[in-house]
Design a protein around this motif. Sequence first.
Motif, short mmCIF file in Angstrom:
data_model
loop_
_atom_site.label_atom_id
_atom_site.label_comp_id
_atom_site.label_asym_id
_atom_site.label_seq_id
_atom_site.Cartn_x
_atom_site.Cartn_y
_atom_site.Cartn_z
N ASP A 1 -3.56 44.05 -23.27
CA ASP A 1 -4.46 43.03 -22.74
C ASP A 1 -5.84 43.55 -22.41
N GLY A 2 -6.04 44.87 -22.45
CA GLY A 2 -7.35 45.41 -22.16
C GLY A 2 -7.76 45.15 -20.72
N TRP A 3 -8.96 44.57 -20.53
CA TRP A 3 -9.47 44.23 -19.21
C TRP A 3 -9.21 42.77 -18.83
N CYS A 4 -8.47 42.05 -19.66
CA CYS A 4 -8.20 40.64 -19.40
C CYS A 4 -6.94 40.48 -18.55
N VAL A 5 -6.80 39.29 -17.99
CA VAL A 5 -5.59 38.96 -17.25
C VAL A 5 -4.42 38.86 -18.22
N VAL A 6 -3.25 39.26 -17.78
CA VAL A 6 -2.07 39.22 -18.64
C VAL A 6 -1.81 37.79 -19.10
N GLY A 7 -1.65 37.62 -20.40
CA GLY A 7 -1.41 36.30 -20.98
C GLY A 7 -2.66 35.57 -21.41
N THR A 8 -3.81 36.23 -21.35
CA THR A 8 -5.06 35.56 -21.75
C THR A 8 -5.06 35.22 -23.23
N THR A 9 -4.62 36.14 -24.06
CA THR A 9 -4.62 35.88 -25.51
C THR A 9 -3.72 34.71 -25.87
N ASP A 10 -2.57 34.58 -25.20
CA ASP A 10 -1.67 33.46 -25.50
C ASP A 10 -2.31 32.13 -25.10
N LYS A 11 -3.00 32.10 -23.98
CA LYS A 11 -3.68 30.87 -23.55
C LYS A 11 -4.79 30.48 -24.53
N LEU A 12 -5.54 31.48 -24.99
CA LEU A 12 -6.63 31.20 -25.92
C LEU A 12 -6.08 30.66 -27.24
N ARG A 13 -4.99 31.23 -27.72
CA ARG A 13 -4.39 30.74 -28.96
C ARG A 13 -3.92 29.29 -28.80
N ASP A 14 -3.32 28.95 -27.65
CA ASP A 14 -2.85 27.58 -27.43
C ASP A 14 -4.01 26.60 -27.39
N LEU A 15 -5.11 26.99 -26.71
CA LEU A 15 -6.26 26.10 -26.63
C LEU A 15 -6.91 25.88 -27.99
N ILE A 16 -7.08 26.96 -28.77
CA ILE A 16 -7.70 26.82 -30.09
C ILE A 16 -6.80 26.01 -31.02
N SER A 17 -5.49 26.22 -30.93
CA SER A 17 -4.56 25.45 -31.76
C SER A 17 -4.63 23.96 -31.42
N GLY A 18 -4.76 23.63 -30.13
CA GLY A 18 -4.91 22.23 -29.75
C GLY A 18 -6.18 21.60 -30.28
N MET A 19 -7.29 22.36 -30.29
CA MET A 19 -8.54 21.84 -30.84
C MET A 19 -8.43 21.61 -32.34
N ILE A 20 -7.79 22.54 -33.05
CA ILE A 20 -7.64 22.38 -34.50
C ILE A 20 -6.72 21.22 -34.80
N LYS A 21 -5.71 21.02 -33.98
CA LYS A 21 -4.78 19.90 -34.16
C LYS A 21 -5.52 18.57 -34.07
N LYS A 22 -6.45 18.44 -33.13
CA LYS A 22 -7.23 17.22 -33.00
C LYS A 22 -8.12 17.00 -34.21
N ILE A 23 -8.71 18.09 -34.73
CA ILE A 23 -9.60 17.96 -35.89
C ILE A 23 -8.81 17.49 -37.11
N ILE A 24 -7.64 18.07 -37.32
CA ILE A 24 -6.84 17.72 -38.49
C ILE A 24 -6.36 16.27 -38.38
N ARG A 25 -5.96 15.85 -37.19
CA ARG A 25 -5.52 14.46 -37.02
C ARG A 25 -6.67 13.48 -37.20
N ALA A 26 -7.87 13.87 -36.80
CA ALA A 26 -9.03 12.99 -36.98
C ALA A 26 -9.41 12.85 -38.45
N GLN A 27 -9.24 13.92 -39.22
CA GLN A 27 -9.56 13.87 -40.65
C GLN A 27 -8.51 13.15 -41.46
N LYS A 28 -7.27 13.11 -40.96
CA LYS A 28 -6.18 12.46 -41.68
C LYS A 28 -6.31 10.95 -41.54
N PRO A 29 -6.29 10.18 -42.63
CA PRO A 29 -6.42 8.72 -42.51
C PRO A 29 -5.23 8.12 -41.78
N SER A 30 -5.53 7.17 -40.90
CA SER A 30 -4.47 6.53 -40.14
C SER A 30 -3.74 5.51 -40.98
#
Length: 490
Positions: free
Chosen positions: A437-466
């Motif tokens: 984890d370096g100088w970060c709080v334990v679990g920081t990388t997992d939180k960042l991955r979850d947040l970025i995955s949620g943002m990408i999920k919104k983008i893909i759903r917005a591009q997909k025709p309803s």
Amino acid sequence: MSESRDTKVDFILKELTLSCQTEDEDVPGSSSTVEIQDNKLVCVEYPGVVTNVDKMLETLGGEKTVSKTFNHDNRRLELRYRPKDPFCHSLCGNRFPSTNLLLRVRRRVRKKDPKDAEIQMDVLGVIGTTYKFQGMSDFQYLAVHSEGGKETSLYDKIILRKSENQEFFEQPMPYFLPPAAFSRLDSPVDYYYRPDIFQNTMPVNKSNFIGLNRNRRPHNAIFVSFTDPAVPTESLEAARSNWARVCVKENDKQAEEQMKKMFESRPIWSRNAVKANINIHPEKLKLLLPVCAYYMVTGPWRSLWVKLGYDPRKCKEAKIYQLLDFRIRCSTKHGYSLSDMPVKAKRSALDYSLPITFNKAGPQVASVMELSAQEGPGSSRDQTPLSYQLKESSYIFREGMLPPHRQMFYQLCDLDEKSLKQVIDQKSKEEICDERDGWCVVGTTDKLRDLISGMIKKIIRAQKPSLPEYPKKHRRTRQKKTNPRFGCRG
């Protein structure tokens, strides 16, 4: 309409009489001219005795499969002796160019005089491609379970032939996981258990036991692990001499000065970040980076270039330069499947050397030793300068932005989004840098991955025709008629 031209082929006849001859009597050993039809044919040298043409085509996958194989020059023709068995390993036929003729010869004999025979020959077409099965078939492994001296077939239990219920998938089953291929080659090689001459001539490096023939490329870079006690303060003399030999143009000197300013303002860079800020030939960049920085192999700053003399393990400010290995999650669990993924993979399955394909010789890569000669002063004065610079999205992530690749190596300082920065700014109470984890709080990388995955999920759903909305149909409720004999009185 253009006049059709018939191709003529001259050849020597031996005791053969052609039909449609002239009035002059032919003499054995003389020459003649035969008309060739303009038909292009493909020949398959089938390794077996053909008694049924339909079954023979079934072993080749049918006419459609043969046509698809013929359309790809680097594709080999597959032959399966058990076409209905999905575990049957195929026999591959190589493709060869040919200039053969397909002849149809007829021999007519008179009943009264058997010695009086007439031979008629027609040329049906030209064979331009021939498939030859020169190799051996791979080892075969039948779906059979042996227990107690008895062999039981597993085909009906592991092959889904129709729609089944849940009981079909929950029934007990012995393990049957054969590999996709047993042998990598289909041609025998005379090995004779002789030692490798090339391997014996190579200098043996005891620190590299895996792949003795594959040593590090001689770019004279300094590699540092997280557990190493100290970091280098200056580059190697060989690295500086190699760069001085290649640095012959004014653009190269400007790139060197720009690189030094970059490491003064920011001590740690990724390779993509450097490529996005400097326009330099990739081969020259390999020689310039070891002059200004060293390479971290392990730890929170792995695969990054660090300024000479700078130790991120002793500076808490180096937290923002740590690496985040992010990979786009692709499954129905995360809201989208592989077909909905707008980011294509870097490599395709067709790029690998499969048993059913063969590689063709590609263009040779330019050598670094020839760069100074090719890009000398005045050699390309009139040519348009090439741009080797990458886009900003190759190393920076912002909200509403899709990564260009499915796997990205971001530095924490390049995550330009408010919620991500809030997670990064959390201070750790640890006084010693952690290898994970370096100088970060334990679990920081997992939180960042979850947040970025949620943002990408919104983008893909917005591009997909309803899906279109249809009006709901109201079900008619039938009123039950009460029997007068048993009905209740109101």
